[in-house]
Design an enzyme around this catalytic site. Sequence first.
Site, mmCIF file in Angstrom:
data_model
loop_
_atom_site.group_PDB
_atom_site.id
_atom_site.type_symbol
_atom_site.label_atom_id
_atom_site.label_comp_id
_atom_site.label_asym_id
_atom_site.label_seq_id
_atom_site.Cartn_x
_atom_site.Cartn_y
_atom_site.Cartn_z
ATOM 1 N N CYS A 72 0.837 -1.209 0.000
ATOM 2 C CA CYS A 72 0.000 0.000 0.000
ATOM 3 C C CYS A 72 0.870 1.257 0.000
ATOM 4 O O CYS A 72 1.997 1.270 0.520
ATOM 5 C CB CYS A 72 -0.863 0.041 1.249
ATOM 6 S SG CYS A 72 -2.132 -1.223 1.338
ATOM 7 N N GLU A 74 0.555 3.964 1.746
ATOM 8 C CA GLU A 74 0.855 4.494 3.079
ATOM 9 C C GLU A 74 2.120 3.872 3.641
ATOM 10 O O GLU A 74 2.961 4.533 4.244
ATOM 11 C CB GLU A 74 -0.297 4.201 4.049
ATOM 12 C CG GLU A 74 -1.598 4.871 3.708
ATOM 13 C CD GLU A 74 -2.486 4.029 2.786
ATOM 14 O OE1 GLU A 74 -1.940 3.349 1.886
ATOM 15 O OE2 GLU A 74 -3.700 4.078 2.952
ATOM 16 N N CYS A 111 -6.010 0.957 5.056
ATOM 17 C CA CYS A 111 -6.441 -0.414 5.382
ATOM 18 C C CYS A 111 -5.948 -0.788 6.784
ATOM 19 O O CYS A 111 -5.124 -0.086 7.383
ATOM 20 C CB CYS A 111 -5.905 -1.393 4.339
ATOM 21 S SG CYS A 111 -4.160 -1.808 4.563
ATOM 22 N N CYS A 114 -2.132 -1.075 7.233
ATOM 23 C CA CYS A 114 -1.464 0.236 7.280
ATOM 24 C C CYS A 114 -1.711 0.921 8.620
ATOM 25 O O CYS A 114 -0.815 1.559 9.174
ATOM 26 C CB CYS A 114 -1.933 1.123 6.126
ATOM 27 S SG CYS A 114 -1.241 0.577 4.537
HETATM 28 N N1 THU Z 1 -4.281 0.269 -1.212
HETATM 29 C C1 THU Z 1 -3.449 1.190 -0.686
HETATM 30 O O1 THU Z 1 -2.437 1.576 -1.289
HETATM 31 N N2 THU Z 1 -3.755 1.688 0.547
HETATM 32 C C2 THU Z 1 -4.824 1.316 1.287
HETATM 33 O O2 THU Z 1 -4.939 1.695 2.437
HETATM 34 C C3 THU Z 1 -5.881 0.477 0.678
HETATM 35 C C4 THU Z 1 -5.475 -0.244 -0.562
HETATM 36 C C5 THU Z 1 -3.947 -0.311 -2.516
HETATM 37 C C6 THU Z 1 -3.489 -1.738 -2.460
HETATM 38 C C7 THU Z 1 -3.824 -2.218 -3.847
HETATM 39 O O3 THU Z 1 -2.737 -1.885 -4.697
HETATM 40 C C8 THU Z 1 -5.040 -1.392 -4.246
HETATM 41 O O4 THU Z 1 -5.066 -0.278 -3.373
HETATM 42 C C9 THU Z 1 -6.362 -2.135 -4.177
HETATM 43 O O5 THU Z 1 -6.524 -2.732 -2.955
#
Ligand code: THU
Length: 160
Positions: A72, A74, A111, A114
């Site tokens: 992610c 973050e 999420c 994170c």
């Molecule tokens: N994702 C993030 O980068 N941050 C989050 O807090 C939620 C999800 C990304 C992970 C993946 O590459 C895409 O979003 C779909 O889940």
Amino acid sequence: MKRRQVITYTEYRSLSELGENMQRLFKRALKVQRDAYAPYSKFKVGAAVRLEGGQILCGSNQENAVYPVGLCAERVAIFQAGALYPDVRICDLVILAGGERAANNRPVPPCGSCRQAIAEYECRQGYPIRIAFGGADGGAIIEVRTVAGLLPFGFSKAFL
Ligand code: THU
């Protein structure tokens, strides 16, 4: 006995209601979001952290053909801070997200993984990290003063 936990957050209607520092972070997150590597989900996320002293570090989501290997935005941003400036306090984190099916103006919260990663850095530095998400294209922005507002009953080293 039933108990209740209350979280406090601020909701802004647009970026212009934020202070200069936070507006700058949103701009940087928007810039880095464009280059997110998200060929599988097509959901692009940008994150920017501000360190004490004003330095800004950015991250975007980095996907992989082996899906769980991706990371992610973050964590890309906050791990960079932890790796490059281990002794400098992380003050703020902003997050922007959107995709083919989702407009870029909804507040998309970090999420669970994170949140846990952010909690670790709050613990490490002994100071809260302000977190704001949303609002790239004029939508609402949610802001919490600490990750505890997003992670009730969080696990930490205190339990080890
Ligand atoms: N994702 C993030 O980068 N941050 C989050 O807090 C939620 C999800 C990304 C992970 C993946 O590459 C895409 O979003 C779909 O889940």
